[in-house]
Design an enzyme around this catalytic site. Structure first.
Site, short mmCIF file in Angstrom:
data_model
loop_
_atom_site.label_atom_id
_atom_site.label_comp_id
_atom_site.label_asym_id
_atom_site.label_seq_id
_atom_site.Cartn_x
_atom_site.Cartn_y
_atom_site.Cartn_z
N GLU A 21 -0.43 2.26 -16.29
CA GLU A 21 0.68 2.05 -17.23
C GLU A 21 0.30 1.07 -18.33
O GLU A 21 0.77 1.19 -19.47
CB GLU A 21 1.91 1.58 -16.46
CG GLU A 21 2.51 2.71 -15.63
CD GLU A 21 3.57 2.25 -14.64
OE1 GLU A 21 4.71 2.73 -14.73
OE2 GLU A 21 3.24 1.40 -13.78
N GLU B 223 2.78 5.89 -7.08
CA GLU B 223 3.89 5.09 -6.56
C GLU B 223 4.76 5.81 -5.53
O GLU B 223 5.19 5.18 -4.54
CB GLU B 223 4.77 4.59 -7.73
CG GLU B 223 4.18 3.42 -8.50
CD GLU B 223 3.25 3.84 -9.62
OE1 GLU B 223 2.95 3.00 -10.48
OE2 GLU B 223 2.80 5.02 -9.62
#
Length: 263
Positions: free
Chosen positions: A113, A133
């Site tokens: 990210e 995730e």
């Protein structure tokens, strides 16, 4: 040794995550140090480009430090992320200076990210990108769910987001996520070439370009273009009134290299 190293070469700030023993995972101290480094970059008009990378060659960043997160769950410590987001970048909206990510090895979760929050990504051929995730019961909270679809399209983004599947450097380049892939021997020269490219244009013009692109993406095309003539982009107005605009025209007509001053 600091968990984050910074180096200035001329107009370029390099920020290196320095935790190779844990795949450059991000604990609260690392987040804070990176945020401070990018605060400096944002505030210093003498710095025109920032490069972010990981130490050791095997990881850009494996994402959040799971051990530190476990300590937080057990009440032993607090896992605190600054308002500027993961690595001081993922929630740093309004930074109109260029950002170059250099990805070697894994860029997973929050590490990926951070790379997504940069404008250009140069990857070594050993790079892998993923947002795993959901495999630990979480989501790509640090911008991954929103930046990835915008950058590579919905179907490919959902493939990564819903399955946790990672992709290699060649696939990332094919999908338009990475700008260039280099092997270990060529990586540093490739990065240096990109730094030269990103430093060749007038810095205020680059800042105006980034600011207009990011603001315009949220608007209808007609509105985004109309705002250019109505003072809707402050960075563009600053560029228009700059000495560098005059210098650029003069240098072109005099057939010489322009001398940018960033003002």
């Amino acid at each position: 040794m600091s968990k984050v190293l910074t180096r200035v070469d001329g107009r370029v700030l390099t920020v290196t995550i320095n935790r190779p023993e844990c795949m450059n995972a991000l604990d609260p101290e690392t987040h804070a140090l990176m945020s401070a480094a990018f605060d400096r970059y944002a505030a210093d008009d003498e710095l025109w480009l920032a490069v972010v990378r990981g130490a050791g060659g095997e990881a850009f960043s494996a994402g959040g430090d799971i051990r530190a997160m476990q300590d937080a769950l057990e009440g032993k410590a607090e896992y605190k992320v600054p308002p500027s987001g993961y690595g001081g970048l993922t929630s740093r909206h309004g930074l109109d200076k260029p950002l170059l990510a250099v990805v070697e090895g894994v860029a997973m979760g929050g590490g990926f990210e951070i790379a997504l929050a940069c404008d250009i990504i140069v990857a070594r051929d050993n790079a892998r990108f993923g947002l795993p995730e959901p495999m630990i019961g979480a989501v790509a909270f640090a911008g991954g769910m929103h930046r990835l679809p915008r950058q590579i399209g919905s179907k490919r983004a959902m493939q990564m987001l819903l399955t946790g599947q990672s992709i290699d450097a060649a696939t990332a380049c094919e999908w338009g996520l990475v700008n260039e892939v280099a092997d270990a021997a060529a990586l540093e020269e490739t990065v240096a070439r990109w730094c030269r490219r990103l430093s060749a244009g007038a810095p205020l013009a680059l800042r105006a370009t980034k600011a207009c692109v990011e603001a315009g993406l949220a608007l209808p095309l007609e509105t985004a273009i109309a705002l250019q003539d109505s003072g809707g982009y402050p960075a563009l107005e600053r560029m228009r009134a700059s000495e560098d605009v005059v210098e650029g025209i003069r240098a072109f007509n005099e057939k010489r290299k322009p001398l940018w001053r960033g003002r």
